[in-house]
Motif scaffolding. Structure first.
Motif, mmCIF file in Angstrom:
data_model
loop_
_atom_site.group_PDB
_atom_site.id
_atom_site.type_symbol
_atom_site.label_atom_id
_atom_site.label_comp_id
_atom_site.label_asym_id
_atom_site.label_seq_id
_atom_site.Cartn_x
_atom_site.Cartn_y
_atom_site.Cartn_z
ATOM 1 N N THR A 1 0.803 -1.164 -0.210
ATOM 2 C CA THR A 1 0.061 -0.127 0.082
ATOM 3 C C THR A 1 0.765 1.139 -0.015
ATOM 4 N N ALA A 2 2.145 1.119 0.116
ATOM 5 C CA ALA A 2 2.982 2.245 0.366
ATOM 6 C C ALA A 2 3.300 2.926 -1.091
ATOM 7 N N ALA A 3 2.907 4.407 -1.270
ATOM 8 C CA ALA A 3 3.204 5.031 -2.386
ATOM 9 C C ALA A 3 4.737 5.100 -2.665
ATOM 10 N N ALA A 4 5.333 5.078 -3.794
ATOM 11 C CA ALA A 4 6.564 5.474 -4.109
ATOM 12 C C ALA A 4 6.926 6.530 -3.546
ATOM 13 N N LYS A 5 8.312 6.808 -3.522
ATOM 14 C CA LYS A 5 8.842 8.015 -3.289
ATOM 15 C C LYS A 5 8.896 8.860 -4.411
ATOM 16 N N LEU B 1 17.766 11.213 6.999
ATOM 17 C CA LEU B 1 16.693 11.196 7.552
ATOM 18 C C LEU B 1 15.572 11.503 6.334
ATOM 19 N N LEU B 2 15.923 12.649 5.806
ATOM 20 C CA LEU B 2 14.947 13.199 4.642
ATOM 21 C C LEU B 2 15.012 12.211 3.426
ATOM 22 N N VAL B 3 15.976 11.766 3.168
ATOM 23 C CA VAL B 3 16.038 10.583 2.106
ATOM 24 C C VAL B 3 15.336 9.494 2.367
ATOM 25 N N ALA B 4 15.284 8.938 3.664
ATOM 26 C CA ALA B 4 14.843 7.710 4.089
ATOM 27 C C ALA B 4 13.333 7.762 3.927
ATOM 28 N N ALA B 5 12.925 8.990 4.523
ATOM 29 C CA ALA B 5 11.343 9.398 4.472
ATOM 30 C C ALA B 5 10.831 9.607 3.063
ATOM 31 N N GLY B 6 11.671 10.441 2.187
ATOM 32 C CA GLY B 6 11.206 10.896 0.990
ATOM 33 C C GLY B 6 10.259 12.339 1.161
ATOM 34 N N GLU B 7 10.207 12.961 0.066
ATOM 35 C CA GLU B 7 9.776 14.000 0.278
ATOM 36 C C GLU B 7 8.161 14.068 0.223
ATOM 37 N N ASN B 8 7.595 13.112 -0.197
ATOM 38 C CA ASN B 8 6.027 12.858 0.038
ATOM 39 C C ASN B 8 6.157 12.029 1.434
ATOM 40 N N ILE B 9 6.430 12.676 2.412
ATOM 41 C CA ILE B 9 6.310 11.870 3.886
ATOM 42 C C ILE B 9 5.047 11.360 4.167
ATOM 43 N N ASP B 10 3.775 11.893 3.557
ATOM 44 C CA ASP B 10 2.483 11.443 3.952
ATOM 45 C C ASP B 10 2.371 10.008 3.478
ATOM 46 N N ARG B 11 3.236 9.397 2.657
ATOM 47 C CA ARG B 11 3.258 8.016 2.311
ATOM 48 C C ARG B 11 3.236 7.353 3.599
ATOM 49 N N LEU B 12 3.835 7.646 4.673
ATOM 50 C CA LEU B 12 4.147 6.844 5.769
ATOM 51 C C LEU B 12 2.917 7.299 6.784
ATOM 52 N N SER B 13 2.118 6.452 7.121
ATOM 53 C CA SER B 13 0.827 6.820 8.036
ATOM 54 C C SER B 13 0.979 7.239 9.138
ATOM 55 N N SER B 14 2.058 6.787 9.875
ATOM 56 C CA SER B 14 2.303 7.285 11.184
ATOM 57 C C SER B 14 3.697 7.530 11.612
ATOM 58 N N GLU B 15 3.957 7.836 12.756
ATOM 59 C CA GLU B 15 5.302 7.837 13.411
ATOM 60 C C GLU B 15 5.676 6.569 13.509
ATOM 61 N N ALA B 16 4.980 5.722 13.803
ATOM 62 C CA ALA B 16 5.283 4.066 14.000
ATOM 63 C C ALA B 16 5.994 3.476 12.730
ATOM 64 N N SER B 17 5.349 3.970 11.680
ATOM 65 C CA SER B 17 5.756 3.578 10.252
ATOM 66 C C SER B 17 6.925 4.175 10.081
ATOM 67 N N PHE B 18 7.405 5.351 10.501
ATOM 68 C CA PHE B 18 8.699 5.933 10.035
ATOM 69 C C PHE B 18 9.898 5.343 11.185
ATOM 70 N N ALA B 19 9.536 4.804 12.302
ATOM 71 C CA ALA B 19 10.345 4.218 13.228
ATOM 72 C C ALA B 19 10.776 3.043 12.566
ATOM 73 N N HIS B 20 9.753 2.207 12.211
ATOM 74 C CA HIS B 20 9.791 1.026 11.595
ATOM 75 C C HIS B 20 10.455 0.765 10.118
ATOM 76 N N LEU B 21 10.655 1.995 9.523
ATOM 77 C CA LEU B 21 11.360 2.105 8.071
ATOM 78 C C LEU B 21 12.870 2.399 8.546
ATOM 79 N N CYS B 22 13.199 3.040 9.741
ATOM 80 C CA CYS B 22 14.329 3.401 10.184
ATOM 81 C C CYS B 22 14.940 2.181 11.132
ATOM 82 N N ALA B 23 14.180 1.042 11.394
ATOM 83 C CA ALA B 23 14.569 -0.013 11.917
ATOM 84 C C ALA B 23 14.784 0.243 13.175
ATOM 85 N N ALA B 24 14.166 1.376 14.027
ATOM 86 C CA ALA B 24 14.245 1.610 15.169
ATOM 87 C C ALA B 24 12.974 1.074 16.003
ATOM 88 N N ALA B 25 12.076 0.246 15.594
ATOM 89 C CA ALA B 25 11.099 -0.145 16.306
ATOM 90 C C ALA B 25 11.081 -1.640 16.500
#
Length: 354
Positions: free
Chosen positions: A117-121, A246-270
């Protein structure tokens, strides 16, 4: 009964020279498979071929950050939803084998089932420019470090008179600057002393050139990162390079990440669940963006030196029975939550600032 015309789901397996596309109907029936060249005309033909079966709802694309980056931009420009899809599961390869059409169909079925379901960067803005400059800067820094290591090794076996000449400088960088000014006799390179001078001069000049290149790229990155994420850059421990990562990891369309939990999971911090039967536990996430994970770790290491609040947090976690490593992991998760909010705010106002 004939199937009513509804939205089409596409799946594309991307390669260097060509892309293979598969179209699925609304009930999962394969409508067709076709190969297209990886060119501007090929991208246009890919979309037109998919649209020939009906309205295109979404397209699952493999390798949207590499081989499929240009295709993803082309599809997005035509108003087509591009979904980022990982490689097929190994079980699929064991059951059905491996070819490009099978991989493209698997990508389409992940989109159809809702598994992907994740949109491309978005790679059309300033964050993509930051990524490209960061790649070039990191390459220059690594090459300079390698040249410094080679110079150090050559100095170990250099003639004693040459080593004595270079001992006037204490640091390796200082020795490199002296080596860049050596004058070997090119007519006597068969002699080890003259060959050593020539090799050390080459390395010294290379180190100076790479250092200047890295400095120039760093100045460009400072300007771009300050323009893209001023709020994040102002946070303690968030320098230019950590913020850029961190900007590159999230992408300019950061709305593709539904929550801060998904961002933490993307960064392998969860932590991820690893429970089975009567065992209920979590384990470290060894996947995710390792560069972003390293950036969070370096921020977590730097903050306790200057922030009393952070030191109190770590002490409280240790008092609760956690080890220092576990407390640092908790701090990384806290930092990921904080920086997700600042990155989201920065990118939301990016258009108005630029």
């Amino acid at each position: 009964m004939p199937e009513p015309q509804q939205a089409v789901i596409g799946g594309i397996d991307c390669h260097t020279d060509f892309h293979v596309a598969v179209a699925l109907g609304p009930l999962g029936r394969v409508l067709g498979a076709e190969s297209f060249p990886a060119t501007s005309a090929g991208y246009r033909s890919t979309y037109e071929w998919l649209a020939s079966f009906g309205p295109v709802a979404a397209v699952g694309v493999e390798s949207t950050g590499s081989y499929g980056a240009a295709l993803a931009r082309s599809l997005a420009e035509r108003g087509c939803g591009v979904i980022e899809v990982n490689q097929p599961h190994p079980h699929l390869r064991a059951r059905r084998g491996k070819d490009d059409a099978i991989d493209a169909e698997a990508a389409a079925r992940k989109v159809l089932s809702g598994e992907a379901t994740a949109a491309a960067k978005d790679t059309t803005g300033i964050v993509e420019a930051i990524r490209q400059l960061s790649v070039a800067r990191n390459s220059a820094v690594k090459a300079r470090t390698a040249a410094l290591c080679q110079l150090r090794d050559l100095l170990v076996t250099a003639p004693a008179a040459l080593r004595a000449q270079l001992d006037t400088r204490r640091t390796l960088e200082g020795k490199a600057s002296v080596c860049a000014r050596l004058r070997p006799d090119t007519d006597r390179l068969a002699e080890p002393a003259q060959a050593a001078k020539a090799a050390l001069r080459s390395l010294g000049r290379r180190i100076a050139r790479l250092g200047a290149e890295a400095s120039e790229l760093e100045r460009s990155l400072d300007r771009l990162v300050a323009a893209a994420a001023p709020e994040t850059l102002s946070r303690l421990g968030c320098g230019t390079h950590h913020t850029a990562t961190l900007l590159v990891a999230a992408g300019e369309n950061i709305d593709r990440l539904s929550s801060e939990a998904s961002f933490a999971h993307l960064c392998a911090a969860a932590p991820v669940p690893a429970s089975s039967g009567r065992t209920h536990r979590h384990r470290l996430n060894f996947a995710g963006n390792r560069d972003a994970n390293r950036a969070l770790y370096m921020i977590a290491i730097a903050r306790p030196r200057y922030c009393e609040r952070t030191r109190s947090y770590l002490n409280r976690r240790v008092a609760e029975g956690k080890t220092k490593k576990e407390a640092i992991r908790c701090l990384k998760r806290f930092i990921a939550r904080e920086l997700y909010r600042t990155l989201r705010a920065d990118l939301a106002t990016l258009t108005t600032r630029t």
